[in-house]
Design an enzyme around this catalytic site. Sequence first.
Site, short mmCIF file in Angstrom:
data_model
loop_
_atom_site.label_atom_id
_atom_site.label_comp_id
_atom_site.label_asym_id
_atom_site.label_seq_id
_atom_site.Cartn_x
_atom_site.Cartn_y
_atom_site.Cartn_z
CB SER A 114 0.89 28.12 9.93
OG SER A 114 2.29 28.01 10.06
CE LYS A 139 -0.75 30.51 6.94
NZ LYS A 139 -1.77 30.01 6.01
#
Length: 225
Positions: A114, A139
Site C-alpha cells: 500500500s 506492511k
Amino acid sequence: MTSASYIFLAGASRGVGREIAQYLTAQQLKVRAFLRTTAVASELEKIGIEVVLGDALNIEDVERAMLTDERIHTVISTIGGLPSDVERPDYPGNKNLIDAAVKAGVQKFILVSSIGAGNSVVAASPQVLAVLGKVLAEKDKAEQHLIASGLTYTIIRPGGLKSEPATGNGVLTEDPHIIGSINRADVAQLVGRCLNSERANNKILSAIDRNMQFGQREFAEFTLE
C-alpha cells in the site's frame, strides 16, 4: 511460465486478490488459490482455479499448500487483515508465505502492499497515518522481509482502492511521493503485466490511476516492457 508451473495466489477471496484471480484465468494461466474459508471456493473453482484451504498465519498450512510436486512459478500475495481481526496477517501471514516460497524455489514473488508503507510514507496524509499507521508499519515489515529473502520480487503499492471496472489508466511509478486512487481491476492488470516483466524485478512501485492523482506533482511512469 510453462504449462508445468502455476501461480500461487493468496488473498483471492475478495478485493484486489479476487480481481487478480479473474484476470489470470482470463489469460489462461494455471492458478492455485490459498483460501482461509470455503466461502468463495466454489466460485473460484467455476472459473478454473484450484483451491487449497489454509490459514496464512499457520506456517504448516502454507508449506502444505506450497511444497508439492508441482512447481510454482510466481507467488502473488494480496493478503491483509480486516478491522475485526484479532491478529492481522499483513506481516506474519506474508512472512510465512515468503519463507515457504524460498523453500519452494519460486521464480518470483509479487507483494501487493500500500502507498504509505516504507519510504512512501511521505505521500500519506497525517489523517491517513493516524488511522492506518499500524497497518502500514506491518506492511512495511512484510516488504522488508521479502527484500531480504533473496527472492526475485516486485512490490506494488496501490493508492486508495475503488471497486469500479478497469479504466486502463493504471500506471506505476518509482516515485514514492505520488498518491491517488485506482480501481482494483486496474491493480490486477498491473500485477498481471508484472508477471513476465524483467524490468519489474526487484522494484518497489506505487500504483495509481493517472486520472485520479491527488495533487499536480509530475512524475515518471514506470514502463514494464
